[in-house]
Write an enzyme that holds these catalytic residues in place. Structure first.
Site, PDB file in Angstrom:
ATOM      1  CB  VAL A  12     -24.442   3.137   9.320  1.00 28.61           C
ATOM      2  CG1 VAL A  12     -25.645   3.923   8.671  1.00 28.61           C
ATOM      3  CG2 VAL A  12     -22.782   3.534   8.543  1.00 28.61           C
ATOM      4  CG  LEU A 254      -5.119  20.144   8.231  1.00 26.91           C
ATOM      5  CD1 LEU A 254      -4.376  21.361   8.446  1.00 26.91           C
ATOM      6  CD2 LEU A 254      -4.394  19.579   7.086  1.00 26.91           C
ATOM      7  CB  CYS A 264     -15.377   5.115   6.252  1.00 26.69           C
ATOM      8  SG  CYS A 264     -16.641   4.123   7.555  1.00 26.69           S
ATOM      9  NE  ARG A 331     -14.614  -3.000  10.082  1.00 32.99           N
ATOM     10  CZ  ARG A 331     -15.647  -2.677  10.038  1.00 32.99           C
ATOM     11  NH1 ARG A 331     -16.068  -2.361   8.983  1.00 32.99           N
ATOM     12  NH2 ARG A 331     -16.489  -2.207  10.648  1.00 32.99           N
TER      13      ARG A 331
HETATM   14  C1  UGA Z   1     -14.770   8.581   8.413  1.00 37.12           C
HETATM   15  C2  UGA Z   1     -15.693  10.128   8.598  1.00 37.12           C
HETATM   16  O1  UGA Z   1     -14.796  10.627   9.554  1.00 37.12           O
HETATM   17  C3  UGA Z   1     -17.382   9.893   9.004  1.00 37.12           C
HETATM   18  O2  UGA Z   1     -17.634  11.964   8.351  1.00 37.12           O
HETATM   19  C4  UGA Z   1     -18.122   9.128   7.832  1.00 37.12           C
HETATM   20  O3  UGA Z   1     -19.344   8.932   7.956  1.00 37.12           O
HETATM   21  C5  UGA Z   1     -17.715   7.693   8.017  1.00 37.12           C
HETATM   22  O4  UGA Z   1     -15.350   8.075   7.557  1.00 37.12           O
HETATM   23  C6  UGA Z   1     -17.921   6.507   7.255  1.00 37.12           C
HETATM   24  O5  UGA Z   1     -18.258   7.214   5.816  1.00 37.12           O
HETATM   25  O6  UGA Z   1     -18.928   6.474   8.105  1.00 37.12           O
HETATM   26  P1  UGA Z   1     -14.439   7.753  10.534  1.00 37.12           P
HETATM   27  O7  UGA Z   1     -13.697   6.600   9.309  1.00 37.12           O
HETATM   28  O8  UGA Z   1     -15.380   6.592  11.419  1.00 37.12           O
HETATM   29  O9  UGA Z   1     -14.909   7.877   9.852  1.00 37.12           O
HETATM   30  O10 UGA Z   1     -13.382   8.016  11.773  1.00 37.12           O
HETATM   31  P2  UGA Z   1     -12.907   9.573  10.981  1.00 37.12           P
HETATM   32  O11 UGA Z   1     -12.079   9.906  12.487  1.00 37.12           O
HETATM   33  O12 UGA Z   1     -12.536   9.885   9.954  1.00 37.12           O
HETATM   34  O13 UGA Z   1     -10.714   8.930  10.641  1.00 37.12           O
HETATM   35  C7  UGA Z   1     -10.239   8.126   9.956  1.00 37.12           C
HETATM   36  C8  UGA Z   1      -8.755   7.820  10.158  1.00 37.12           C
HETATM   37  O14 UGA Z   1      -7.769   8.404  10.088  1.00 37.12           O
HETATM   38  C9  UGA Z   1      -8.358   7.043  11.335  1.00 37.12           C
HETATM   39  O15 UGA Z   1      -7.893   5.754  11.378  1.00 37.12           O
HETATM   40  C10 UGA Z   1      -7.265   8.133  12.229  1.00 37.12           C
HETATM   41  O16 UGA Z   1      -6.969   8.304  13.305  1.00 37.12           O
HETATM   42  C11 UGA Z   1      -6.698   8.483  11.072  1.00 37.12           C
HETATM   43  N1  UGA Z   1      -6.885  10.744  10.745  1.00 37.12           N
HETATM   44  C12 UGA Z   1      -8.096  11.376  11.199  1.00 37.12           C
HETATM   45  C13 UGA Z   1      -5.846  11.409  11.102  1.00 37.12           C
HETATM   46  O17 UGA Z   1      -4.422  10.200  10.518  1.00 37.12           O
HETATM   47  N2  UGA Z   1      -5.485  12.281  11.497  1.00 37.12           N
HETATM   48  C14 UGA Z   1      -6.721  12.736  11.504  1.00 37.12           C
HETATM   49  O18 UGA Z   1      -6.578  14.357  11.606  1.00 37.12           O
HETATM   50  C15 UGA Z   1      -7.889  12.355  11.780  1.00 37.12           C
END
Ligand code: UGA
Length: 438
Positions: A12, A254, A264, A331
Site C-alpha cells: 500500500v 461472482l 486483506c 498469504r
Molecule cells: C482486496 C480488495 O479487492 C481491494 O479492494 C482492497 O483494497 C484489498 O483487498 C485490501 O484491503 O488491501 P486483494 O486481496 O488484493 O484486494 O485481491 P482481490 O482481487 O480482491 O482477491 C481476493 C481473493 O478473492 C483472491 O483469492 C481471489 O482469487 C478471490 N476472488 C476474487 C474470487 O475467488 N472470486 C472473485 O470473483 C474475486
C-alpha cells in the site's frame, strides 16, 4: 506541489507513494527496515506488482520520489504524512495496530509545523481518535495537526491501475483544511471527476471494512451456489453472469474458485467480526462467509481425493501457489491448504508458480519447486490448477496428457476447456460446472 511522507513501504505504501509522486508531488517513502530501504534505493522492488517498477523508476529519476530510513526527518520535512504500515491479524482475530501506534508516537515527537496526518492502513473503527491522542500525548509543544482517514481499495496484481484510476476516493475528516489539502494531493483524480466522498473519520474507517466484507460475502455466496450447481447439474458461470446482469447485483466478484485468500479479506473480515462482537453486534452473514470460505478450501482437497483416491504414495502437480494471479503473495492462499493436506496424507508434491515459488517455500520448503508448468506436471498422478495465471489457461490438453503419468486434473479456477479435457480422455473436475459439455 506538496511535500509528502509515506510511512511504511509495504505494497500500500509503495503503490500510494509512487502514485502520488506521479501526480507531481515530492514524496519520501520511509521505513524503519533498513533492508527494505536499501533494496529500494538500489532501484529494486521488494514485491511483484505489475507496473510498479516502471512507476517507481520514472518518479525516482524525476527526483519526485525517494526513500529513507530516517522516519523522524521525513516527518519534519513534510506537510502531509500518510501512515501506511501493516495491521496484521493478531491471535484473537483483531487487527494488530501496534505499528500504527508506533508511527503516531514518532509523528507526535516530530511535529514541527501544522501538518495533515492521514491513515491509509486498514485500521479498526476508533483508531483515528487513538492516533490523534497518541500524537497529542507525544507533542509537548502542542503543535496543531489535522487528521484524515483515507482508506485504500487497491487489489494486488492491479494496484497501480486501481490507484491511478480509482472508482472513488474516501476522505474522512472533521477538518476543512485537512479535506482541502487531501483534495489537492489527489488533484489529478479530482480533475478526472473521480467521486470524492467526504465523511467523518469513523464512517471512512468502516467503509473500508464494510467493502472488503461485502466482496468476501459475494465470493462465498457464489462458491456455495457452485456446490449446489454441481448437485443439480447447473452451470455456475451462467448463473453468475445472469445474476450479474441485474444492475442491483453486478457481475464482479461472482467468480467461483478455491476460496479467497490474500492479506486483506481473511484478516479484515475477522477483524470486523471481532470489532462488532466487542460492541455486542452479531455479524452473522460475515461469520457465515468465513465458514464457507474455510469449507471451500477443504472442498477442493476433497474433490481431488474423489478423482485420485488415497493420496498416499501419489505424486501431485500443483499449478499456482499465489492467492491470485499477478502477485507473488501466498498469504491465506488455497494452495497452502491443498499442499498441507497432500503432504499430511503422504503424497509427493511438485509445484510451479510464475512468481510465488520463493514465498511459498517459506511455508513448505520440503516440496519440489519447478521452473515451468511442464516440469511440474511431468510424471504426476494428478494435477490441481490453483491460481488463474494466463499461462495455465493456454496449456494444451494433449501435451498435458503426454507429460503426466495419468490424466487426472482438478481445475479450481475453471480456466481449462472441459471439451478439450474430455476429448483427451481426462478424468477431471472443476467448480460448479457440469462435466459434460454440449
Ligand atoms: C482486496 C480488495 O479487492 C481491494 O479492494 C482492497 O483494497 C484489498 O483487498 C485490501 O484491503 O488491501 P486483494 O486481496 O488484493 O484486494 O485481491 P482481490 O482481487 O480482491 O482477491 C481476493 C481473493 O478473492 C483472491 O483469492 C481471489 O482469487 C478471490 N476472488 C476474487 C474470487 O475467488 N472470486 C472473485 O470473483 C474475486
Amino acid at each position: 506541489m506538496r511535500h509528502i511522507a509515506i510511512i511504511g513501504t509495504g505494497y500500500v505504501g509503495l503503490v500510494s507513494g509512487s502514485g502520488i509522486s506521479d501526480f507531481g508531488h515530492k514524496v519520501i517513502c520511509a521505513d524503519i527496515s533498513e533492508e527494505k530501504i536499501k533494496v529500494l534505493q538500489a532501484g529494486k522492488i521488494p514485491i511483484y506488482e505489475p507496473g510498479l517498477d516502471e512507476l517507481i523508476d520514472r518518479n525516482t529519476k524525476a527526483e519526485r520520489l525517494s526513500f529513507s530510513t530516517d522516519v523522524g526527518k521525513t516527518i519534519r520535512d513534510s506537510e502531509v504524512i500518510f501512515i501506511a504500515v501493516g495491521t496484521p491479524q493478531s491471535e484473537n482475530g483483531e487487527a494488530d495496530i501496534s505499528a500504527v501506534k508506533a508511527v503516531a508516537k514518532t509523528i507526535g515527537q516530530n511535529l514541527n509545523s501544522r501538518k495533515v496526518v492521514c491513515t491509509k492502513s486498514t485500521v479498526p473503527i476508533g483508531t483515528g481518535k487513538l492516533v490523534m491522542s497518541i500524537i497529542n500525548e507525544n507533542n509537548p509543544e502542542k503543535m496543531e495537526f489535522d487528521y484524515v482517514s483515507n482508506p485504500e481499495f487497491l487489489r494486488e496484481g492491479s494496484a497501480v491501475k486501481d490507484f491511478l484510476w480509482p472508482d472513488r476516493l474516501v476522505i474522512g475528516t472533521e477538518s476543512d483544511w485537512g479535506f482541502e489539502v487531501m483534495r489537492d494531493v489527489y488533484r489529478p483524480l479530482y480533475i478526472n471527476e473521480t467521486p470524492i466522498i467526504h465523511t467523518t473519520v469513523e464512517t471512512s474507517e468502516l467503509i473500508k471494512y464494510a467493502s472488503n466484507a461485502f466482496l468476501s460475502l459475494k465470493i462465498s455466496y457464489i462458491n456455495e451456489i457452485s456446490a449446489l450447481c454441481e448437485k443439480v447439474g447447473a452451470d455456475v458461470h451462467v448463473v453468475a453472469k445472469t445474476m450479474g446482469s441485474d444492475g442491483r447485483i453486478s457481475p464482479k466478484f461472482l467468480h467461483p474458485g478455491p476460496g479467497f485468500g490474500g492479506s486483506c479479506f481473511p484478516k479484515d473480515i475477522s477483524a470486523l467480526v471481532s470489532m462488532a462482537q466487542n460492541k455486542n453486534v452479531p455479524m452473522r452473514t460475515i461469520q457465515a462467509a468465513i465458514e464457507t470460505n474455510a469449507h471451500q478450501k477443504k472442498r477442493m482437497v476433497k474433490k481431488l481425493q474423489v478423482l485420485t483416491g488415497d493420496f498416499s504414495g501419489l505424486t501431485i502437480g500443483i499449478l499456482g501457489l499465489a492467492f491470485k494471479s499477478k502477485t507473488d503473495d501466498v498469504r491465506e492462499s488455497a494452495s497452502l491448504e491443498m499442499v498441507g493436506s497432500l503432504l499430511k496424507a503422504g503424497a509427493q508434491v511438485k509445484a510451479y508458480d510464475p512468481e510465488a515459488n520463493t514465498s511459498f517455500a517459506e511455508f513448505y520448503p520440503q516440496i519440489t519447486y519447478c521452473k515451468t508448468w511442464e516440469e511440474a506436471v511431468k510424471d504426476t498422478d494428478a494435477v490441481a490448477v490453483m491460481t488463474e495465471w494466463n499461462e495455465f489457461r493456454t496449456m494444451d490438453a494433449k501435451t498435458l496428457k503426454n507429460l503426466m503419468k495419468s490424466p487426472i486434473i482438478l481445475d479450481t479456477r475453471n480456466i481449462l476447456s472441459r471439451k478439450e479435457l474430455q476429448k483427451n480422455g481426462f478424468s477431471f473436475d472443476n467448480v460448479g460446472r457440469p462435466m459434460e459439455t454440449k
